[in-house]
Design a protein around this motif. Structure first.
Motif, PDB file in Angstrom:
ATOM      1  N   HIS A   3       0.782  -1.204   0.062  1.00 41.55           N
ATOM      2  CA  HIS A   3      -0.200   0.032   0.088  1.00 41.55           C
ATOM      3  C   HIS A   3       0.847   1.305   0.069  1.00 41.55           C
ATOM      4  O   HIS A   3       0.386   2.389   0.152  1.00 41.55           O
ATOM      5  N   ILE A   4       2.067   0.941  -0.130  1.00 51.10           N
ATOM      6  CA  ILE A   4       2.959   2.279  -0.064  1.00 51.10           C
ATOM      7  C   ILE A   4       3.483   2.767  -1.466  1.00 51.10           C
ATOM      8  O   ILE A   4       4.172   1.923  -2.035  1.00 51.10           O
ATOM      9  N   SER A   5       3.193   3.968  -1.939  1.00 52.78           N
ATOM     10  CA  SER A   5       3.761   4.407  -3.093  1.00 52.78           C
ATOM     11  C   SER A   5       3.620   5.872  -3.169  1.00 52.78           C
ATOM     12  O   SER A   5       2.860   6.457  -2.333  1.00 52.78           O
ATOM     13  N   ILE A   6       4.305   6.342  -4.271  1.00 52.00           N
ATOM     14  CA  ILE A   6       4.151   7.892  -4.187  1.00 52.00           C
ATOM     15  C   ILE A   6       3.033   8.185  -4.979  1.00 52.00           C
ATOM     16  O   ILE A   6       2.920   7.970  -6.067  1.00 52.00           O
ATOM     17  N   ARG A   7       2.059   8.946  -4.328  1.00 51.04           N
ATOM     18  CA  ARG A   7       0.693   9.567  -4.965  1.00 51.04           C
ATOM     19  C   ARG A   7       1.135  10.987  -5.426  1.00 51.04           C
ATOM     20  O   ARG A   7       0.908  12.012  -4.616  1.00 51.04           O
ATOM     21  N   GLU A   8       1.575  11.329  -6.607  1.00 45.80           N
ATOM     22  CA  GLU A   8       2.132  12.708  -7.123  1.00 45.80           C
ATOM     23  C   GLU A   8       0.812  13.501  -7.295  1.00 45.80           C
ATOM     24  O   GLU A   8      -0.422  12.914  -8.152  1.00 45.80           O
ATOM     25  N   GLU A   9       0.553  14.596  -6.777  1.00 52.05           N
ATOM     26  CA  GLU A   9      -0.578  15.548  -7.061  1.00 52.05           C
ATOM     27  C   GLU A   9       0.047  16.939  -7.359  1.00 52.05           C
ATOM     28  O   GLU A   9       0.867  17.157  -6.686  1.00 52.05           O
ATOM     29  N   ASN A  10      -0.473  17.411  -8.239  1.00 50.55           N
ATOM     30  CA  ASN A  10      -0.244  18.773  -8.881  1.00 50.55           C
ATOM     31  C   ASN A  10      -0.581  19.991  -8.056  1.00 50.55           C
ATOM     32  O   ASN A  10      -1.500  20.618  -8.661  1.00 50.55           O
ATOM     33  N   HIS A  11      -0.327  20.108  -6.622  1.00 45.60           N
ATOM     34  CA  HIS A  11      -0.895  21.027  -5.834  1.00 45.60           C
ATOM     35  C   HIS A  11       0.330  21.825  -5.183  1.00 45.60           C
ATOM     36  O   HIS A  11       0.020  22.309  -4.183  1.00 45.60           O
ATOM     37  N   SER A  12       1.529  21.671  -5.882  1.00 50.36           N
ATOM     38  CA  SER A  12       2.782  22.332  -5.183  1.00 50.36           C
ATOM     39  C   SER A  12       2.342  23.704  -4.972  1.00 50.36           C
ATOM     40  O   SER A  12       2.887  24.033  -3.863  1.00 50.36           O
ATOM     41  N   GLU A  13       1.883  24.490  -5.823  1.00 50.45           N
ATOM     42  CA  GLU A  13       1.744  25.845  -5.546  1.00 50.45           C
ATOM     43  C   GLU A  13       0.697  26.173  -4.166  1.00 50.45           C
ATOM     44  O   GLU A  13       1.116  26.938  -3.406  1.00 50.45           O
ATOM     45  N   PHE A  14      -0.380  25.173  -4.162  1.00 44.96           N
ATOM     46  CA  PHE A  14      -1.234  25.403  -2.908  1.00 44.96           C
ATOM     47  C   PHE A  14      -0.501  25.099  -1.748  1.00 44.96           C
ATOM     48  O   PHE A  14      -0.478  25.908  -0.568  1.00 44.96           O
ATOM     49  N   TYR A  15       0.408  23.971  -1.739  1.00 43.22           N
ATOM     50  CA  TYR A  15       1.023  23.379  -0.420  1.00 43.22           C
ATOM     51  C   TYR A  15       2.164  24.403  -0.093  1.00 43.22           C
ATOM     52  O   TYR A  15       2.559  24.401   0.941  1.00 43.22           O
ATOM     53  N   SER A  16       2.663  25.196  -1.201  1.00 44.82           N
ATOM     54  CA  SER A  16       3.778  26.087  -0.767  1.00 44.82           C
ATOM     55  C   SER A  16       2.974  27.120   0.198  1.00 44.82           C
ATOM     56  O   SER A  16       3.688  27.968   1.124  1.00 44.82           O
ATOM     57  N   VAL A  17       1.714  27.422  -0.020  1.00 46.43           N
ATOM     58  CA  VAL A  17       0.837  28.360   0.890  1.00 46.43           C
ATOM     59  C   VAL A  17       0.805  27.722   2.095  1.00 46.43           C
ATOM     60  O   VAL A  17       0.865  28.349   3.312  1.00 46.43           O
ATOM     61  N   ILE A  18       0.831  26.418   2.451  1.00 42.74           N
ATOM     62  CA  ILE A  18       0.273  25.706   3.722  1.00 42.74           C
ATOM     63  C   ILE A  18       1.793  25.788   4.336  1.00 42.74           C
ATOM     64  O   ILE A  18       1.713  26.071   5.407  1.00 42.74           O
ATOM     65  N   SER A  19       2.968  25.498   3.885  1.00 47.97           N
ATOM     66  CA  SER A  19       4.260  25.702   4.365  1.00 47.97           C
ATOM     67  C   SER A  19       4.433  27.187   4.672  1.00 47.97           C
ATOM     68  O   SER A  19       4.784  27.301   5.803  1.00 47.97           O
ATOM     69  N   TYR A  20       3.933  28.237   3.819  1.00 52.73           N
ATOM     70  CA  TYR A  20       4.135  29.431   4.439  1.00 52.73           C
ATOM     71  C   TYR A  20       3.278  29.906   5.879  1.00 52.73           C
ATOM     72  O   TYR A  20       4.016  30.430   6.636  1.00 52.73           O
ATOM     73  N   ILE A  21       1.971  29.192   5.767  1.00 54.30           N
ATOM     74  CA  ILE A  21       1.663  29.616   7.093  1.00 54.30           C
ATOM     75  C   ILE A  21       2.079  28.848   8.121  1.00 54.30           C
ATOM     76  O   ILE A  21       2.200  29.448   9.291  1.00 54.30           O
ATOM     77  N   ASN A  22       2.424  27.710   8.092  1.00 53.23           N
ATOM     78  CA  ASN A  22       3.133  26.827   9.111  1.00 53.23           C
ATOM     79  C   ASN A  22       4.551  27.731   9.509  1.00 53.23           C
ATOM     80  O   ASN A  22       4.742  27.723  10.692  1.00 53.23           O
ATOM     81  N   ASP A  23       5.194  28.348   8.663  1.00 54.33           N
ATOM     82  CA  ASP A  23       6.299  29.023   9.197  1.00 54.33           C
ATOM     83  C   ASP A  23       6.183  30.436   9.407  1.00 54.33           C
ATOM     84  O   ASP A  23       7.111  31.002   9.976  1.00 54.33           O
ATOM     85  N   HIS A  24       5.018  30.909   9.487  1.00 52.50           N
ATOM     86  CA  HIS A  24       4.873  32.349   9.740  1.00 52.50           C
ATOM     87  C   HIS A  24       3.893  32.581  10.897  1.00 52.50           C
ATOM     88  O   HIS A  24       3.119  33.335  10.759  1.00 52.50           O
ATOM     89  N   LEU A  25       3.357  31.641  11.655  1.00 56.01           N
ATOM     90  CA  LEU A  25       2.289  31.845  12.748  1.00 56.01           C
ATOM     91  C   LEU A  25       2.681  32.541  13.531  1.00 56.01           C
ATOM     92  O   LEU A  25       1.778  33.328  14.244  1.00 56.01           O
ATOM     93  N   GLN A  26       3.693  33.147  13.844  1.00 49.42           N
ATOM     94  CA  GLN A  26       4.092  34.434  14.621  1.00 49.42           C
ATOM     95  C   GLN A  26       3.829  35.627  13.902  1.00 49.42           C
ATOM     96  O   GLN A  26       3.710  36.849  14.589  1.00 49.42           O
TER      97      GLN A  26
END
Length: 271
Positions: A158-181
Motif C-alpha cells: 500500500h506504499i507508493s508515491i501519489r503525485e498530485e499537482n498541488h505544489s503551489e497550494f501546499y507552498s501556501v500551507i508551508s508559508y502558514i506553518n512557518d509564519h504563525l508568529q
C-alpha cells in the motif's frame, strides 16, 4: 515501472521538536486536533483509542502510530489502564510538504521485536540533550532510522508515491506553518496563489476541509499547547510565537479553544 524513490528525498528537511517516554494520566485526551508537525507514538503498555481522519484505531501494547502533519486526529483513554508510550513531535519535509501523506503509509504498525525501536527512541532523546555538531547529525539520523524501520515493517503493497499537482497550494500551507508568529491575511495568502480572495477561500476549504482562518487558528493553538506542555518559555513569549500581541486576547482565545487558560493548562499537562 520501477520508481526512483531517492529523487523524492533529495531535499529532505528534518527538525526535531520534542519527545519523551511518558506514563499518561487520566487527562491525556484531545479531540479533532490538527498539528503543524508529525507525531510518532509507540505504546508499551495500556489501552486507548486514536481516531485519525474519522477512523478509530485501537492503541495497544506493541502498536506504533505515525500521524503526518495536517492530519485531523483525536486520542483518549477507554478505561483506567492508562497507556505508557514513547513519543516524538517532529517536522519532515521533502519536495512536497504533503509527501508523507501521499506515501500511503499506514497510520499504525504492530511491532513484534521492539529492542531496535526502543533503541532508536533512546538514542534520539540522548542526542536531543546534547549540544554538539555530532549530536545534531545523530539526532536527524535517529529520526530517519526510526521512520525507516516503520516503513520496513509496514505493508509494502500500500506504499507508493501519489503525485498530485498541488505544489503551489501546499507552498501556501508551508508559508502558514512557518509564519504563525506573523500577521496572516486572506489577501496576502490569496496573492501568493494569484487568486481572488473568495476563490482562494473556496479552494482552501475544499482541499483542507476548513476555512483559512480556522486552519490558522487551530495551528496557532496547537503550537501554543505544545510549547506550554514541553517548554519553560514564558507565556508572553509563547503568545508572540503564535501571532498574538495582547496577553488578554491570547488567554481568552486559548481558553475558548482548549477549555483552560494557559497557566492552568501548563500546570495540568506540562512536564
Amino acid at each position: 515501472m520501477d520508481i526512483n524513490y531517492s529523487k523524492y528525498f533529495s531535499n529532505l528537511y528534518i527538525d526535531y521538536y520534542y519527545g519523551s517516554y511518558t506514563h499518561c494520566g487520566p487527562n491525556w485526551k484531545e479531540n479533532n486536533i490538527l498539528c503543524p508537525f508529525c507525531k510518532i507514538y509507540y505504546i508499551t503498555d495500556g489501552e486507548c483509542e486514536i481516531k485519525i481522519e474519522d477512523t478509530v484505531y485501537q492503541g495497544i501494547k506493541g502498536r506504533m502510530f505515525f500521524i503526518p502533519s495536517q492530519t485531523k486526529h483525536s486520542f483518549y483513554h477507554i478505561n483506567d489502564n492508562y497507556i505508557i508510550k514513547y513519543w516524538l513531535h517532529f517536522e519532515i519535509k521533502a519536495w512536497d510538504d504533503q509527501l508523507f501523506k501521499n506515501l500511503g503509509l499506514p497510520y499504525y504498525i504492530d511491532v513484534k521485536e521492539d529492542d531496535q525501536i526502543i533503541s532508536h527512541f533512546d538514542d534520539i532523546f540522548k542526542q536531543a540533550k546534547e549540544n554538539s555538531l555530532a549530536s545534531a547529525f545523530r539526532l536527524k539520523a535517529g529520526i530517519l532510522s526510526l521512520l525507516s524501520d516503520y516503513i520496513a515493517l509496514a505493508d509494502q503493497k500500500h506504499i507508493s508515491i501519489r503525485e498530485e499537482n498541488h505544489s503551489e497550494f501546499y507552498s501556501v500551507i508551508s508559508y502558514i506553518n512557518d509564519h504563525l508568529q506573523n500577521k496572516l491575511t486572506i489577501d496576502d495568502l490569496s496573492d501568493r496563489m494569484h487568486m481572488h480572495p473568495n476563490y482562494f477561500i473556496r479552494l482552501f476549504k475544499n482541499r483542507m476541509g476548513t476555512t483559512p482562518l480556522n486552519y490558522i487558528n487551530k495551528l496557532r493553538m496547537e503550537r501554543a499547547k505544545s510549547l506550554l506542555e514541553n517548554t519553560n518559555l514564558p507565556i508572553s513569549e509563547i503568545m508572540f510565537q503564535v501571532g498574538f500581541e495582547d496577553l488578554s486576547s491570547f488567554s481568552n482565545f486559548f481558553k475558548h479553544y482548549s477549555g483552560y487558560n494557559p497557566k492552568i493548562f501548563r500546570k495540568t499537562f506540562g512536564k
